[in-house]
Design a protein around this motif. Structure first.
Motif, short mmCIF file in Angstrom:
data_model
loop_
_atom_site.label_atom_id
_atom_site.label_comp_id
_atom_site.label_asym_id
_atom_site.label_seq_id
_atom_site.Cartn_x
_atom_site.Cartn_y
_atom_site.Cartn_z
N SER A 175 0.84 -1.20 0.00
CA SER A 175 0.00 0.00 0.00
C SER A 175 0.88 1.25 0.00
O SER A 175 1.88 1.31 0.70
CB SER A 175 -0.91 0.01 1.23
N LEU A 176 0.49 2.24 -0.79
CA LEU A 176 1.25 3.48 -0.89
C LEU A 176 0.83 4.43 0.23
O LEU A 176 -0.32 4.44 0.66
CB LEU A 176 1.00 4.14 -2.24
N PRO A 177 1.76 5.26 0.71
CA PRO A 177 1.43 6.21 1.78
C PRO A 177 0.34 7.18 1.35
O PRO A 177 0.16 7.47 0.17
CB PRO A 177 2.75 6.95 2.03
N LYS A 178 -0.38 7.71 2.33
CA LYS A 178 -1.45 8.68 2.09
C LYS A 178 -0.85 10.03 1.74
O LYS A 178 0.22 10.40 2.24
CB LYS A 178 -2.33 8.79 3.33
N LEU A 179 -1.53 10.79 0.88
CA LEU A 179 -1.04 12.09 0.46
C LEU A 179 -2.19 13.09 0.47
O LEU A 179 -3.30 12.77 0.03
CB LEU A 179 -0.45 12.00 -0.96
N LEU A 180 -1.93 14.31 0.98
CA LEU A 180 -2.91 15.39 0.97
C LEU A 180 -2.35 16.54 0.13
O LEU A 180 -1.14 16.78 0.13
CB LEU A 180 -3.19 15.89 2.38
N ILE A 181 -3.23 17.27 -0.55
CA ILE A 181 -2.79 18.41 -1.36
C ILE A 181 -3.64 19.63 -1.02
O ILE A 181 -4.77 19.50 -0.53
CB ILE A 181 -2.86 18.11 -2.87
N ASP A 182 -3.09 20.80 -1.29
CA ASP A 182 -3.82 22.05 -1.07
C ASP A 182 -3.40 23.03 -2.16
O ASP A 182 -2.21 23.23 -2.41
CB ASP A 182 -3.51 22.63 0.31
N GLY A 183 -4.35 23.64 -2.79
CA GLY A 183 -4.03 24.59 -3.85
C GLY A 183 -5.16 24.65 -4.87
O GLY A 183 -6.28 24.23 -4.59
N PRO A 184 -4.87 25.18 -6.05
CA PRO A 184 -3.56 25.66 -6.52
C PRO A 184 -3.32 27.10 -6.11
O PRO A 184 -4.25 27.81 -5.72
CB PRO A 184 -3.70 25.54 -8.03
N TYR A 185 -2.06 27.54 -6.25
CA TYR A 185 -1.67 28.91 -5.90
C TYR A 185 -0.95 29.55 -7.09
O TYR A 185 -0.28 28.88 -7.87
CB TYR A 185 -0.77 28.91 -4.67
N GLY A 186 -1.08 30.88 -7.17
CA GLY A 186 -0.55 31.62 -8.30
C GLY A 186 0.96 31.72 -8.33
O GLY A 186 1.61 31.72 -7.29
N ALA A 187 1.51 31.80 -9.53
CA ALA A 187 2.95 31.94 -9.73
C ALA A 187 3.18 32.75 -11.01
O ALA A 187 2.28 32.85 -11.86
CB ALA A 187 3.61 30.57 -9.85
N PRO A 188 4.37 33.35 -11.17
CA PRO A 188 4.62 34.19 -12.36
C PRO A 188 4.41 33.46 -13.69
O PRO A 188 3.93 34.04 -14.65
CB PRO A 188 6.09 34.59 -12.19
N ALA A 189 4.77 32.16 -13.73
CA ALA A 189 4.73 31.42 -15.00
C ALA A 189 3.31 31.23 -15.53
O ALA A 189 3.14 30.93 -16.72
CB ALA A 189 5.41 30.06 -14.83
N GLN A 190 2.29 31.40 -14.69
CA GLN A 190 0.92 31.16 -15.16
C GLN A 190 0.45 32.21 -16.16
O GLN A 190 -0.56 32.02 -16.84
CB GLN A 190 -0.04 31.12 -13.97
N ASP A 191 1.18 33.32 -16.28
CA ASP A 191 0.80 34.39 -17.21
C ASP A 191 1.40 34.20 -18.60
O ASP A 191 1.43 35.15 -19.40
CB ASP A 191 1.25 35.75 -16.65
N TYR A 192 1.85 33.00 -18.91
CA TYR A 192 2.54 32.78 -20.19
C TYR A 192 1.63 33.01 -21.39
O TYR A 192 2.10 33.33 -22.49
CB TYR A 192 3.09 31.35 -20.23
N ARG A 193 0.33 32.90 -21.23
CA ARG A 193 -0.60 33.07 -22.35
C ARG A 193 -0.70 34.52 -22.83
O ARG A 193 -1.30 34.80 -23.87
CB ARG A 193 -2.00 32.59 -21.96
N ASN A 194 -0.10 35.44 -22.07
CA ASN A 194 -0.18 36.86 -22.45
C ASN A 194 0.89 37.25 -23.47
O ASN A 194 0.98 38.44 -23.81
CB ASN A 194 -0.01 37.74 -21.20
N TYR A 195 1.68 36.31 -23.95
CA TYR A 195 2.83 36.65 -24.80
C TYR A 195 2.76 35.94 -26.15
O TYR A 195 2.23 34.83 -26.26
CB TYR A 195 4.14 36.30 -24.08
N ASP A 196 3.33 36.61 -27.16
CA ASP A 196 3.38 36.03 -28.50
C ASP A 196 4.37 34.87 -28.56
O ASP A 196 4.12 33.85 -29.20
CB ASP A 196 3.81 37.09 -29.52
N VAL A 197 5.50 35.05 -27.89
CA VAL A 197 6.58 34.06 -27.92
C VAL A 197 7.04 33.83 -26.48
O VAL A 197 7.06 34.77 -25.66
CB VAL A 197 7.77 34.54 -28.78
N LEU A 198 7.42 32.60 -26.16
CA LEU A 198 7.90 32.26 -24.82
C LEU A 198 9.35 31.81 -24.87
O LEU A 198 9.74 31.05 -25.76
CB LEU A 198 7.06 31.13 -24.21
N LEU A 199 10.13 32.28 -23.90
CA LEU A 199 11.47 31.76 -23.66
C LEU A 199 11.47 31.23 -22.23
O LEU A 199 11.40 32.00 -21.27
CB LEU A 199 12.53 32.85 -23.84
#
Length: 576
Positions: free
Chosen positions: A353-377
Motif C-alpha cells: 500500500s502506498l502512503p497517504k497524500l494530501l494536497i492544497d491549492g492551486p496557488y498563483g505563480a509568475p509562470a501562469q501568465d505565459y498566455r499573455n505573450y506572442d513568444v515564450l522563452l
C-alpha cells in the motif's frame, strides 16, 4: 548612470510605489503619535524617549496587522488574476513579508528600548514637582521600576519581545536552511521544522498584543485603545485562509496512481485529480504526507497540464522532509526487474500500500501568465524546469486541439459546399462557436543541468512534444554543463558520436530523447539576439526558474535588447 536608473525604474516601479506608500503610512503614523504626546504633560518628565516609544508603537500596530496579508496565498492568487495584478507585485509577497518583519524588529527596539532604558528611569528619578503632573496616569505614589514592569503592560510587552525574538531568529536563512551546525540536542533549533513551529508563536503574540493594547500607559479611554481595530480585518482574513486550507486539504485526499524515483534523487508522484481542483500551467500546490509529518506542508510546481486527468509533481531531495519522503516511498516501490528500467517504481497494482497524500491549492505563480505573450522563452536550471513542463504540455495539447479544429472546420466547409439546400443565414445559425485562438505562436525551452541522469525526469514529455509538434511551435534545447563546450578538443569525440547517432536514429545518446543535447552553458546573448531577429515586433515572455545569479544576467540582457530593437522582452522569475 541615467540608463541604469531608467532600467531600475522600469523593472521595479511596482515595488517602488508599494514600498513608498507603506513608508509614507509609517511616517504618518509615527508623526501623528509623536506630536500627540508632545502636547501631554508626560513629555516634560520623560522627554523625547516617550514620544519615540509611542510613535514606534503606532507603526508596530500597523505592521503587525499587514504582515499577515502577504501570506494569505488564496487571496493573493485571486487578486493577481484581477487588474490589480498589473499594479501590485503579488509575486513578491514573501519578500514584502520579510521587509515588514524587519520593520517590526526596528519598531520593537525603538518601543521597548525607549520604555525600558530611557523613559522609565526618567520617571522613577523625577522630582516630586515634576511627578505631580503624572499623578492622574500613575497614581499618587511614584512607581518603582518593578511596579512598571510587573503590570499587564510590562508583562505582556516583555513576553511578546521574547516570543518574537525566538520566531525571528529561527526564521533567518542560517537557521531555516541548516547553515548553522549546533551540537545535540540544540541541533533541533535549526531546519524548516524549527522555523515552522516557532512561527506559530505569533498566535500567542497576537493575543498578548490585544491585551497589551487594552492596558496602555497614560491611556484611560477605551475609544483610544485602537490595537484591535488595526488587527481585526487582517486576522479575520488570515483565519479564514487557514480554515479554508484545513477543510479543503481534508476533502482533497488524493489517490496515488504512480510513483517513480529517478537519478539525481528526484521523486515523481502521479495522483488522481479531485473534481474541484482547477489550475493553470505554471501554478504550484502544497503537499503533505502524514507518514512523514502530520503538520508540514511544502510547495511544489505542478508538472501535469490542466487538460490531463491526473496531477503530478517532481520533488528533488534537498532537505530532511524530502529525504524522509523519498525513503517512505522507496519502501513502497518494487525493485527493478532484470531487463527493464532500473528505476524504482510503484503504482495501483503494487501489492504494498502506498502512503497517504494530501494536497492544497492551486496557488498563483509568475509562470501562469505565459498566455499573455506572442513568444515564450522558458529557462530552467536543474529542478527549476518543473513549472515549464506543465506549460509545454499545455501548449502541446492546445496545438493538437487547434489542428483537430482546423481539420473539422475544413471538413465542415467541404460538406457545406456540397449541400444544395442550405443558405447563408441557416449556416451562420448552426455554425459552432469557436474559442479564441491561443496567442502564443512559438515557445523555446532551455534546460540547463549538471547531471546527465536529469534528462530522465521528463524524457516522456520531450519525446511526445518532438513527435506531435509537426509545425515546430515548441523548440527544446538541453544543456549539460558537466561536459566541455562544443568545439573543445576534449569533447570532440562525444560530439561526433552524438551527431552520428542522432542523424541515424533520431535519438540523442546523452539525454536518450529526440532532443539534441548541447554542452557547457548557453550563450544567452546569442539566444536573445536570435529571438529578437526571428520575432520582430513580438512581445516575448522570458520566464526563469533557478539560481538568482543567472536571473540578474537575463534581466539585464532583456533590458539591453529592449533598448536596441522593436522586440519587447518581459522578464519574470520564480520566487522560492
Amino acid at each position: 548612470m541615467s540608463a541604469e536608473l531608467l532600467y531600475y525604474l522600469q523593472e521595479n516601479w511596482r515595488r517602488l510605489w508599494v514600498l513608498s506608500l507603506w513608508i509614507l503610512i509609517l511616517i504618518g503614523l509615527f508623526t501623528w503619535k509623536f506630536f500627540e504626546y508632545k502636547q501631554k504633560a508626560a513629555f516634560q518628565v520623560m522627554g523625547y524617549c516617550l514620544l519615540t516609544a509611542k510613535g514606534a508603537a503606532e507603526t508596530l500596530k500597523f505592521n503587525m496587522a499587514i504582515v499577515l496579508m502577504p501570506v494569505c496565498r488564496n487571496t493573493i492568487t485571486w487578486l493577481r488574476s484581477t487588474k490589480l495584478g498589473f499594479f501590485v507585485p503579488f509575486d513578491d509577497n514573501i519578500n514584502f513579508h520579510k521587509t515588514i518583519a524587519a520593520a517590526i524588529v526596528v519598531g520593537v527596539i525603538l518601543h521597548a528600548g525607549n520604555h525600558l532604558a530611557c523613559d522609565f528611569p526618567r520617571l522613577i528619578n523625577a522630582s516630586e514637582d515634576h511627578y505631580d503632573k503624572l499623578i492622574h496616569d500613575f497614581g499618587e505614589h511614584k512607581p518603582t521600576y518593578w511596579d512598571l514592569t510587573k503590570g499587564p503592560e510590562g508583562v505582556t510587552g516583555i513576553l511578546m519581545v521574547i516570543f518574537m525574538a525566538i520566531a525571528f531568529t529561527l526564521a533567518t536563512r542560517w537557521f531555516r536552511r541548516n547553515q548553522i551546525k549546533l551540537p545535540k540536542p540544540f541541533d533541533r533549533l535549526t531546519g524548516f521544522n524549527a522555523f515552522w513551529y516557532s512561527h506559530h508563536l505569533f498566535v500567542i503574540v497576537y493575543i498578548l498584543l490585544v491585551i497589551h493594547g487594552v492596558f496602555l500607559y497614560m491611556v484611560h479611554r477605551c475609544s483610544f485603545m485602537q490595537t484591535w481595530m488595526y488587527l481585526a480585518v487582517p486576522v479575520l482574513v488570515y483565519a479564514g485562509e487557514r480554515t479554508l486550507r484545513f477543510f479543503r486539504s481534508g476533502f482533497s485526499t488524493v489517490r496515488l496512481l504512480k510513483v517513480a524515483i529517478y537519478p539525481g534523487n528526484v521523486l515523481t508522484l502521479q495522483m488522481s485529480k479531485p473534481p474541484q481542483f482547477r489550475y493553470k500551467s505554471g501554478q504550484y500546490m502544497f503537499v503533505q504526507c502524514p507518514a512523514v509529518s502530520p503538520f508540514e506542508w511544502h510547495p511544489f510546481s505542478i508538472t501535469s497540464a490542466p487538460g490531463d486527468d491526473y496531477l503530478s509533481v517532481h520533488i528533488r531531495q534537498l532537505g530532511d522532509w524530502t529525504q524522509e519522503l523519498k525513503r517512505v516511498f522507496s519502501e513502497a516501490c518494487e525493485l527493478p526487474v532484470a531487463g527493464k528500467s532500473g528505476l524504482l517504481r510503484a503504482d495501483e497494482s503494487t501489492k504494498k500500500s502506498l502512503p497517504k497524500l494530501l494536497i492544497d491549492g492551486p496557488y498563483g505563480a509568475p509562470a501562469q501568465d505565459y498566455r499573455n505573450y506572442d513568444v515564450l522563452l522558458l529557462v530552467g536550471l536543474g529542478i527549476g524546469a518543473t513549472p515549464f513542463i506543465s506549460i509545454l504540455k499545455d501548449l502541446l495539447n492546445n496545438i493538437v486541439k487547434q489542428e483537430e479544429q482546423a481539420d473539422s472546420a475544413s471538413d465542415l466547409s467541404r460538406t457545406s459546399d456540397m449541400s444544395v439546400g442550405s443558405n447563408d443565414s441557416t449556416h451562420s445559425r448552426v455554425s459552432p462557436k469557436r474559442k479564441r485562438p491561443l496567442r502564443t505562436t512559438n515557445a523555446y525551452f532551455y534546460w540547463v543541468t549538471r547531471e546527465q541522469g536529469s534528462f530522465d525526469w521528463f524524457k516522456g514529455v520531450m519525446n511526445e512534444i518532438a513527435e506531435l509538434d509537426q509545425r515546430g511551435v515548441i523548440e527544446m534545447h538541453n544543456y549539460l554543463t558537466s561536459v566541455y563546450e562544443e568545439g573543445d578538443a576534449r569533447s570532440a569525440l562525444i560530439t561526433m558520436v552524438q551527431a552520428l547517432n542522432h542523424a541515424k536514429n533520431g535519438v540523442d545518446i546523452v539525454s536518450g530523447t529526440r532532443v539534441r543535447t548541447h554542452f557547457a552553458r548557453p550563450n544567452w546573448k546569442k539566444v536573445l539576439s536570435k529571438l529578437s531577429s526571428k520575432h520582430c515586433n513580438a512581445t516575448i515572455g522570458v520566464f526563469y526558474c533557478g539560481a538568482p545569479v543567472l536571473a540578474k544576467e537575463l534581466g539585464k540582457l532583456c533590458y539591453d535588447f529592449n533598448q536596441k530593437g522593436s522586440t519587447k522582452f518581459e522578464f519574470h522569475k520564480e520566487h522560492f
